[in-house]
Structure formats: structure tokens, C-alpha cells
Scaffold this motif. Structure first.
Motif, PDB file in Angstrom:
ATOM      1  N   VAL A 248     -17.249 -16.610 -25.485  1.00 33.26           N
ATOM      2  CA  VAL A 248     -17.095 -18.056 -25.349  1.00 33.26           C
ATOM      3  C   VAL A 248     -18.344 -18.697 -24.754  1.00 33.26           C
ATOM      4  CG1 VAL A 248     -15.749 -19.905 -24.299  1.00 33.26           C
ATOM      5  CG2 VAL A 248     -14.587 -17.867 -25.185  1.00 33.26           C
ATOM      6  N   PHE A 249     -18.714 -18.293 -23.533  1.00 35.51           N
ATOM      7  CA  PHE A 249     -19.821 -18.945 -22.844  1.00 35.51           C
ATOM      8  C   PHE A 249     -21.161 -18.673 -23.514  1.00 35.51           C
ATOM      9  CE2 PHE A 249     -16.737 -18.615 -19.244  1.00 35.51           C
ATOM     10  CZ  PHE A 249     -16.550 -19.976 -19.086  1.00 35.51           C
ATOM     11  N   LEU A 250     -21.353 -17.465 -24.022  1.00 38.69           N
ATOM     12  CA  LEU A 250     -22.615 -17.156 -24.705  1.00 38.69           C
ATOM     13  C   LEU A 250     -22.776 -18.006 -25.958  1.00 38.69           C
ATOM     14  CD1 LEU A 250     -25.157 -15.442 -24.855  1.00 38.69           C
ATOM     15  CD2 LEU A 250     -23.840 -13.719 -26.110  1.00 38.69           C
ATOM     16  N   ASN A 251     -21.702 -18.164 -26.715  1.00 39.69           N
ATOM     17  CA  ASN A 251     -21.766 -19.008 -27.909  1.00 39.69           C
ATOM     18  C   ASN A 251     -21.953 -20.481 -27.547  1.00 39.69           C
ATOM     19  OD1 ASN A 251     -21.523 -17.025 -29.925  1.00 39.69           O
ATOM     20  ND2 ASN A 251     -19.315 -16.896 -29.598  1.00 39.69           N
ATOM     21  N   MET A 252     -21.401 -20.888 -26.413  1.00 40.60           N
ATOM     22  CA  MET A 252     -21.637 -22.256 -25.950  1.00 40.60           C
ATOM     23  C   MET A 252     -23.113 -22.470 -25.637  1.00 40.60           C
ATOM     24  SD  MET A 252     -18.278 -22.843 -23.537  1.00 40.60           S
ATOM     25  CE  MET A 252     -18.831 -24.433 -22.911  1.00 40.60           C
ATOM     26  N   MET A 253     -23.740 -21.491 -24.997  1.00 39.17           N
ATOM     27  CA  MET A 253     -25.173 -21.568 -24.708  1.00 39.17           C
ATOM     28  C   MET A 253     -25.979 -21.679 -25.998  1.00 39.17           C
ATOM     29  SD  MET A 253     -26.195 -21.165 -21.387  1.00 39.17           S
ATOM     30  CE  MET A 253     -25.567 -20.591 -19.809  1.00 39.17           C
ATOM     31  N   ILE A 254     -25.656 -20.825 -26.961  1.00 39.71           N
ATOM     32  CA  ILE A 254     -26.369 -20.840 -28.237  1.00 39.71           C
ATOM     33  C   ILE A 254     -26.172 -22.173 -28.943  1.00 39.71           C
ATOM     34  CG2 ILE A 254     -26.503 -19.769 -30.522  1.00 39.71           C
ATOM     35  CD1 ILE A 254     -25.699 -17.129 -29.175  1.00 39.71           C
ATOM     36  N   GLY A 255     -24.946 -22.702 -28.888  1.00 37.37           N
ATOM     37  CA  GLY A 255     -24.663 -23.988 -29.525  1.00 37.37           C
ATOM     38  C   GLY A 255     -25.473 -25.123 -28.927  1.00 37.37           C
ATOM     39  N   VAL A 256     -25.621 -25.120 -27.604  1.00 39.20           N
ATOM     40  CA  VAL A 256     -26.409 -26.164 -26.938  1.00 39.20           C
ATOM     41  C   VAL A 256     -27.873 -26.087 -27.360  1.00 39.20           C
ATOM     42  CG1 VAL A 256     -27.326 -26.894 -24.696  1.00 39.20           C
ATOM     43  CG2 VAL A 256     -24.888 -26.435 -24.960  1.00 39.20           C
ATOM     44  N   VAL A 257     -28.422 -24.879 -27.414  1.00 39.28           N
ATOM     45  CA  VAL A 257     -29.823 -24.707 -27.807  1.00 39.28           C
ATOM     46  C   VAL A 257     -30.044 -25.149 -29.250  1.00 39.28           C
ATOM     47  CG1 VAL A 257     -31.666 -23.026 -28.156  1.00 39.28           C
ATOM     48  CG2 VAL A 257     -30.216 -22.868 -26.134  1.00 39.28           C
ATOM     49  N   ILE A 258     -29.138 -24.754 -30.147  1.00 36.24           N
ATOM     50  CA  ILE A 258     -29.279 -25.121 -31.557  1.00 36.24           C
ATOM     51  C   ILE A 258     -29.164 -26.636 -31.732  1.00 36.24           C
ATOM     52  CG2 ILE A 258     -28.180 -24.955 -33.827  1.00 36.24           C
ATOM     53  CD1 ILE A 258     -27.473 -22.067 -33.151  1.00 36.24           C
ATOM     54  N   GLU A 259     -28.227 -27.244 -31.021  1.00 43.24           N
ATOM     55  CA  GLU A 259     -28.067 -28.702 -31.109  1.00 43.24           C
ATOM     56  C   GLU A 259     -29.327 -29.425 -30.642  1.00 43.24           C
ATOM     57  OE1 GLU A 259     -25.211 -32.243 -29.230  1.00 43.24           O
ATOM     58  OE2 GLU A 259     -24.969 -30.149 -28.624  1.00 43.24           O
ATOM     59  N   THR A 260     -29.898 -28.967 -29.534  1.00 43.26           N
ATOM     60  CA  THR A 260     -31.112 -29.596 -29.013  1.00 43.26           C
ATOM     61  C   THR A 260     -32.288 -29.381 -29.950  1.00 43.26           C
ATOM     62  OG1 THR A 260     -30.286 -29.092 -26.790  1.00 43.26           O
ATOM     63  CG2 THR A 260     -32.557 -29.824 -26.970  1.00 43.26           C
ATOM     64  N   MET A 261     -32.408 -28.177 -30.513  1.00 40.10           N
ATOM     65  CA  MET A 261     -33.498 -27.904 -31.453  1.00 40.10           C
ATOM     66  C   MET A 261     -33.381 -28.762 -32.705  1.00 40.10           C
ATOM     67  SD  MET A 261     -33.989 -23.770 -31.214  1.00 40.10           S
ATOM     68  CE  MET A 261     -35.102 -23.815 -32.616  1.00 40.10           C
ATOM     69  N   THR A 262     -32.154 -28.955 -33.193  1.00 41.85           N
ATOM     70  CA  THR A 262     -31.945 -29.811 -34.363  1.00 41.85           C
ATOM     71  C   THR A 262     -32.372 -31.241 -34.074  1.00 41.85           C
ATOM     72  OG1 THR A 262     -30.076 -28.422 -35.023  1.00 41.85           O
ATOM     73  CG2 THR A 262     -30.240 -30.585 -36.036  1.00 41.85           C
ATOM     74  N   ALA A 263     -32.019 -31.732 -32.882  1.00 39.60           N
ATOM     75  CA  ALA A 263     -32.412 -33.094 -32.503  1.00 39.60           C
ATOM     76  C   ALA A 263     -33.931 -33.211 -32.373  1.00 39.60           C
ATOM     77  CB  ALA A 263     -31.738 -33.477 -31.182  1.00 39.60           C
ATOM     78  N   GLU A 264     -34.587 -32.177 -31.821  1.00 43.97           N
ATOM     79  CA  GLU A 264     -36.043 -32.200 -31.683  1.00 43.97           C
ATOM     80  C   GLU A 264     -36.728 -32.191 -33.042  1.00 43.97           C
ATOM     81  OE1 GLU A 264     -38.373 -32.240 -28.957  1.00 43.97           O
ATOM     82  OE2 GLU A 264     -36.562 -33.166 -28.164  1.00 43.97           O
ATOM     83  N   HIS A 265     -36.210 -31.394 -33.981  1.00 48.19           N
ATOM     84  CA  HIS A 265     -36.778 -31.366 -35.327  1.00 48.19           C
ATOM     85  C   HIS A 265     -36.625 -32.727 -36.002  1.00 48.19           C
ATOM     86  CE1 HIS A 265     -38.111 -27.252 -35.991  1.00 48.19           C
ATOM     87  NE2 HIS A 265     -37.059 -26.823 -35.317  1.00 48.19           N
ATOM     88  N   ALA A 266     -35.473 -33.363 -35.799  1.00 47.27           N
ATOM     89  CA  ALA A 266     -35.254 -34.685 -36.391  1.00 47.27           C
ATOM     90  C   ALA A 266     -36.226 -35.713 -35.820  1.00 47.27           C
ATOM     91  CB  ALA A 266     -33.811 -35.126 -36.151  1.00 47.27           C
ATOM     92  N   LEU A 267     -36.461 -35.652 -34.493  1.00 43.67           N
ATOM     93  CA  LEU A 267     -37.415 -36.576 -33.869  1.00 43.67           C
ATOM     94  C   LEU A 267     -38.834 -36.328 -34.374  1.00 43.67           C
ATOM     95  CD1 LEU A 267     -36.150 -36.614 -30.169  1.00 43.67           C
ATOM     96  CD2 LEU A 267     -36.028 -38.478 -31.826  1.00 43.67           C
TER      97      LEU A 267
END
Length: 278
Positions: free
Chosen positions: A213-232
Motif C-alpha cells: 500500500v504505502f510503497l505504491n502510494m510513494m510511487i504514485g506520488v512520484v509518477i504524478e509529479t513527474m507527469t506534471a513536470e513533463h507537461a510544464l
């Protein structure tokens, strides 16, 4: 004079060959640092010494070019990467004697991190990771709470089975970290199951919460932030190019050489007509 120098330095700083050569020099710096950890012949050590001096001079020239390529010099210090590069280069110039030798060696090690600032894709990843840290911090706090609860339970129930692993809360948390990383966790579980057959529930629920649970939450946060950075980053690139109005589909507008020449001829003809009317 100053404006022409600024333009030349900007062209050098943005030149792809210069940027590629900078990356090569950073890689050479990393290799020279690793080579110094071996026992080398005297001639090789001398060669590495002069290579290190060349790298230092090049880094100094590169940071000066980057500084003077900014029209407003204050903008140079608005970038954290520029400040990081400047600290590494200026710190390497400081004389090393006594305790300073260790600091000088550590600064040479940190030169390798300049590879991050030299490659835009790596900068994007690091920026995304830094922006993800606050959200990951909340997840880490929640993980600590779960670790603490399970550590207290484990210490109360299993301390008489193995004092080394479950003697107190701090040792229990270290044991739980071992279980969360799957380091021989079955040995710990089977030891307690010999006394409490249903203790497997304790381990499986803990692993489910932390490792899944928590490890996947960490991965999800990183992927979400990376997606937003790529979009910017894509928005910044598209903003530098001319586009049509919002009513049309956005696309890049290019003009051929012949089109430019025809436009210039038409402008000359228009100027001549205006002169004749006057």
C-alpha cells in the motif's frame, strides 16, 4: 560592445557542442575521482593530476560564460542549479591544506552531480523528486505511525521469544524494517509461529500495508509529479514557438527561404510606392 559580447557568450552557452563537451568533461571528472582510489604508477598519477587541473579550469570558464550570458546578472542566482554549480567550482578553487584536503576531495566527488545540471532530462527528474518530497513526507509520517503501532504490539507479545529482535520498541521497529525489506523475514515469522501459530497474521498485514500500500502510494506520488513536470516542460517549449489563435489547432509556423525573399521584395515595392505618392 557589451551587448555583442553578451550575445556571443549566450550562443556559446546554448551551443549543443559546448554542452556535449561539458558533459564529457564531467564524466572525465567522475572517472578521475574513481581512478584516484587505486594505487597507480607515478606517471599515471601525474597525468590524472593535470587532467584534474584542466577540468577545474574548464569548469571555471564554463561557469563564467554561463554567468555573463545572462543579460540581468541577478537572474543567474535565481536558479538553484546555477548556485550549486558555482559553489562546487568556487569550493574547488579554495586552497587545500590540513583538514581542507578532505573538503577538497569531497568537493571533487560532488562534481559528478554536475552531470545532473548539465542534462535537462536529469534536471527534470530531480525537480520532480524535490517537488514530490512534501507529499511523500505525509506518507512517511503515516508509515511511521503504522511501524510504531506494530512495534509496540510485537514488543509486548514477542519479547519473551527473542529479546534481540523484540526487546523494546526501537529494536522492534528495526526488526519491522527488516521484515518490510523482505530480509529473511520468514525466519522471524516461523520463530514466533512456533509459540503463536496465528502470528502470521501480524506479519502479513504489516507487509501488506507497508510493502504494497504505502510503497505504491510513494510511487504514485512520484509518477504524478513527474507527469506534471513533463507537461510544464512541454508548455514552456511550445510557448517559445509562434502559434495560431486559440480558435485553431496549435501548430508550429515555419517560413521557407523563398517565402522570406518574396516578402522582402513586396516590402521594397511597398516602400517605393509610398515614396512616389509622397
Amino acid at each position: 560592445m557589451i551587448s555583442s559580447l553578451h550575445i556571443r557568450l549566450t550562443d556559446i552557452n546554448n551551443n549543443k557542442l559546448f554542452q556535449a563537451f561539458t558533459v564529457v568533461v564531467i564524466i572525465l571528472a567522475a572517472l578521475s575521482i574513481g581512478a584516484n582510489t587505486f594505487e597507480l604508477p607515478a606517471n599515471v598519477s601525474t597525468l590524472i593530476h593535470w587532467l584534474d587541473q584542466f577540468i577545474l579550469v574548464f569548469f571555471l570558464i564554463e561557469i563564467v560564460i554561463k554567468f555573463f550570458s545572462y543579460k540581468n546578472k541577478v537572474d543567474f542566482f535565481k536558479s538553484g542549479w546555477n548556485i550549486f554549480d558555482a559553489v562546487i567550482v568556487i569550493g574547488s578553487l579554495l586552497p587545500s591544506a590540513g583538514q581542507g584536503i578532505l573538503i577538497a576531495r569531497l568537493l571533487r566527488v560532488f562534481r559528478v552531480l554536475r552531470l545532473v545540471s548539465a542534462i535537462p532530462q536529469l534536471k527534470l527528474l530531480i525537480n520532480a523528486l524535490i517537488k514530490a518530497i512534501p507529499k511523500m513526507g505525509y506518507i512517511a509520517v503515516l508509515m511511521f505511525i503504522i511501524f510504531y503501532i506494530y512495534a509496540v504490539i510485537g514488543s509486548l507479545i514477542f519479547s519473551h521469544i527473542n529479546e534481540v529482535l523484540w526487546g523494546d520498541v526501537s529494536i522492534s521497529m528495526l526488526t519491522l524494517f527488516r521484515i518490510a525489506t523482505f530480509e529473511d523475514w520468514t525466519d522471524v515469522m516461523y520463530e514466533t509461529m512456533a509459540v503463536y501459530p496465528l502470528s502470521w497474521i501480524f506479519y502479513l498485514t504489516f507487509i501488506f500495508l507497508t510493502a504494497f500500500v504505502f510503497l505504491n502510494m510513494m510511487i504514485g506520488v512520484v509518477i504524478e509529479t513527474m507527469t506534471a513536470e513533463h507537461a510544464l516542460a512541454e508548455q514552456d517549449e511550445s510557448a517559445e514557438l509562434p502559434t495560431l489563435s486559440s480558435e485553431h489547432e496549435q501548430r508550429q509556423i515555419f517560413a521557407t527561404h523563398s517565402q522570406v525573399e518574396s516578402l522582402q521584395k513586396e516590402l521594397i515595392e511597398i516602400k517605393q510606392l509610398l515614396k512616389q505618392k509622397q
